[in-house]
Design an enzyme around this catalytic site. Structure first.
Site, PDB file in Angstrom:
ATOM      1  CD  GLU A  75      -2.847  -1.222   2.387  1.00  0.00           C
ATOM      2  OE1 GLU A  75      -4.036  -1.488   2.265  1.00  0.00           O
ATOM      3  OE2 GLU A  75      -2.287  -1.101   3.487  1.00  0.00           O
TER       4      GLU A  75
ATOM      5  CB  CYS B 262       3.138   7.553   2.992  1.00  0.00           C
ATOM      6  SG  CYS B 262       3.590   6.306   4.196  1.00  0.00           S
TER       7      CYS B 262
ATOM      8  CB  CYS C 229       6.868  -5.047   8.544  1.00  0.00           C
ATOM      9  SG  CYS C 229       8.206  -4.214   9.432  1.00  0.00           S
TER      10      CYS C 229
ATOM     11  CB  CYS D  86       6.118  -2.459  16.198  1.00  0.00           C
ATOM     12  SG  CYS D  86       7.769  -1.993  15.643  1.00  0.00           S
TER      13      CYS D  86
ATOM     14  CB  CYS E 164       2.734  -1.567  13.737  1.00  0.00           C
ATOM     15  SG  CYS E 164       2.723  -1.169  11.985  1.00  0.00           S
TER      16      CYS E 164
ATOM     17  CD  GLU F 242      13.498  -0.332   9.447  1.00  0.00           C
ATOM     18  OE1 GLU F 242      12.568   0.119  10.144  1.00  0.00           O
ATOM     19  OE2 GLU F 242      14.428   0.371   9.029  1.00  0.00           O
TER      20      GLU F 242
ATOM     21  CB  CYS G 115       1.025   6.308  11.396  1.00  0.00           C
ATOM     22  SG  CYS G 115       1.478   7.886  10.736  1.00  0.00           S
TER      23      CYS G 115
HETATM   24  N1  SAH Z   1       9.520   0.575   9.709  1.00  0.00           N
HETATM   25  C1  SAH Z   1       9.739   1.990   9.646  1.00  0.00           C
HETATM   26  C2  SAH Z   1       8.790   2.658   8.676  1.00  0.00           C
HETATM   27  C3  SAH Z   1       7.352   2.675   9.108  1.00  0.00           C
HETATM   28  S1  SAH Z   1       6.897   4.297   9.432  1.00  0.00           S
HETATM   29  C4  SAH Z   1       9.666   2.572  11.029  1.00  0.00           C
HETATM   30  O1  SAH Z   1       9.410   1.828  11.967  1.00  0.00           O
HETATM   31  O2  SAH Z   1       9.920   3.750  11.201  1.00  0.00           O
HETATM   32  C5  SAH Z   1       5.342   4.145  10.172  1.00  0.00           C
HETATM   33  C6  SAH Z   1       5.271   4.885  11.470  1.00  0.00           C
HETATM   34  O3  SAH Z   1       3.978   4.699  12.059  1.00  0.00           O
HETATM   35  C7  SAH Z   1       6.286   4.358  12.454  1.00  0.00           C
HETATM   36  O4  SAH Z   1       6.775   5.394  13.244  1.00  0.00           O
HETATM   37  C8  SAH Z   1       5.407   3.429  13.277  1.00  0.00           C
HETATM   38  O5  SAH Z   1       5.970   3.129  14.497  1.00  0.00           O
HETATM   39  C9  SAH Z   1       4.138   4.239  13.378  1.00  0.00           C
HETATM   40  N2  SAH Z   1       2.984   3.453  13.789  1.00  0.00           N
HETATM   41  C10 SAH Z   1       2.815   2.119  13.722  1.00  0.00           C
HETATM   42  N3  SAH Z   1       1.614   1.768  14.204  1.00  0.00           N
HETATM   43  C11 SAH Z   1       1.010   2.911  14.572  1.00  0.00           C
HETATM   44  C12 SAH Z   1      -0.273   3.199  15.118  1.00  0.00           C
HETATM   45  N4  SAH Z   1      -1.145   2.231  15.349  1.00  0.00           N
HETATM   46  N5  SAH Z   1      -0.568   4.481  15.365  1.00  0.00           N
HETATM   47  C13 SAH Z   1       0.320   5.469  15.078  1.00  0.00           C
HETATM   48  N6  SAH Z   1       1.513   5.258  14.564  1.00  0.00           N
HETATM   49  C14 SAH Z   1       1.865   3.988  14.310  1.00  0.00           C
END
Ligand code: SAH
Length: 343
Positions: A92, A107, A114, A118, A121, A162, A333
């Site tokens: 996406e 974006c 991934c 986390c 996420c 990532e 995000c």
């Molecule tokens: N893997 C990379 C790129 C992803 S960026 C990284 O971790 O930075 C996506 C961003 O959204 C990251 O900062 C991630 O931690 C954040 N994110 C993930 N789940 C989220 C959620 N449920 N609400 C808000 N931000 C979230």
């Protein structure tokens, strides 16, 4: 024979294709302009090419290996694209417009799924499938531009995957965005969960785009609970590496911090965070947790967000709260989970 994929190839790759097919090398440049500056949809749109060259291209080449499988438009104007790859996998991308700015920010994803897992996420729940090629990364922007007829001005590597675990393809795609799409280095941001060897590599090549770090915790204890990567790359080593990074590149980093109710949003956490990054040349970007069906977490109270922000500001940091975009279509995000892929 497999068709030659054009979008995402570097100039010499396309020149070679032209020469191999008895075309003048100069045709490559023409095709490039149509693709990168005008994002046309077909070879027939490339009107200054001789008919014979267009026919050759139609026979032996395709513009992209990605295709738009689905598209959703949010009530705030954000568009989420679901792209299908050649092997049937999907990724996406999200296009955001901000009313008060002329910028158009895309974006994009760097991996199918991934592996970082986390806990908050939605993408993590997909597991990891494979890295995207540099062409597949570039094609996301091309398809967004050809679909909307608009020029993307800013690119953030904050979609699925990532980026620093697919660093060579990520860097190759940035090279093409800068040289062909003419997007300035400063208009590109790469976000990482904190892969130290990747950050060191960027430091050694004097990376000029913005590096954002998904820190999300004020110490290793909290970080390990929500981000398994912290077991491998510890909080203190990460901050130390970033410190070196800012010295070497003379670039400020962005600390991303997703505020999750009762997990990392206490005022004590804010103070600890302010202290931990006090010497780091950085801005802070607070992200309000976006709820998704698969995680138990909640977003913090508004009042708490403001207090958290204030404590960081009082410590001298520039703090922004990320505007939430596209939550109604699961484009915000942490919500990119290919929900509509199985339709
Ligand atoms: N893997 C990379 C790129 C992803 S960026 C990284 O971790 O930075 C996506 C961003 O959204 C990251 O900062 C991630 O931690 C954040 N994110 C993930 N789940 C989220 C959620 N449920 N609400 C808000 N931000 C979230």
């Amino acid at each position: 024979m497999e068709k030659f994929i054009i979008v995402g190839k570097n100039v010499s790759g396309l020149e070679k294709f032209m020469i191999d097919n008895n075309q003048s090398k100069f045709r490559a440049k023409q095709v490039y302009n149509w693709i990168y500056l005008k994002s046309v949809k077909t070879f027939d749109d490339m009107t200054d090419l001789p008919v014979q060259t267009r026919e050759l291209l139609k026979e032996k080449a395709v513009l992209t290996s990605l295709s738009i499988k689905d598209k959703q438009v949010s009530k705030d104007g954000t568009i989420k694209y679901l792209f299908e790859l050649k092997d049937g996998a999907c990724v996406e991308s999200v296009l955001m417009r901000f009313d008060n700015r002329a910028n158009l920010t895309a974006c994009i994803s760097t991996q199918v799924g991934c592996a970082m897992n986390c806990s908050f996420c939605a993408t993590a729940k997909l597991g990891f499938k494979r890295n995207l090629t540099s062409e597949e990364i570039v094609q996301q922007i091309f398809l967004i531009q050809s679909d909307t007829g608009l020029k993307v001005t800013n690119i953030v590597y904050m979609g699925q995957g990532e980026p620093l675990l697919n660093i060579d393809n990520m860097l190759e795609s940035i090279k093409i965005f800068r040289e062909q799409f003419q997007v300035g280095a400063r208009r590109i941001t790469v976000s990482t969960c904190g892969i130290i060897p990747g950050i060191e590599k960027l430091m050694n090549i004097n990376f000029q785009s913005t590096l954002a770090i998904s820190l999300h915790a004020p110490d290793n204890e909290i970080r390990e609970k929500i981000m398994p990567v912290a077991k491998k790359y510890k909080f203190d080593s990460l901050i130390e590496t970033l410190q070196k990074y800012t010295e070497k590149t003379s670039r400020r980093v962005t600390i991303e911090y997703v505020l999750i109710k009762d997990v990392n949003d206490s005022l004590e956490d804010a103070k600890k965070l302010a202290f931990a990054i006090s010497k780091l040349k950085s801005n802070v970007n607070l992200i309000i947790y976006n709820q998704n069906e698969k995680s138990p977490y909640k977003r913090p109270e508004k009042n708490n967000i403001l207090k958290f922000k204030y404590i960081l500001e009082a410590s001298g940091k520039k703090v922004t709260v990320r505007l939430e975009r596209g939550a109604d279509i699961d484009a915000a995000c942490g919500q990119l989970s290919l929900k509509q892929a199985s339709k």
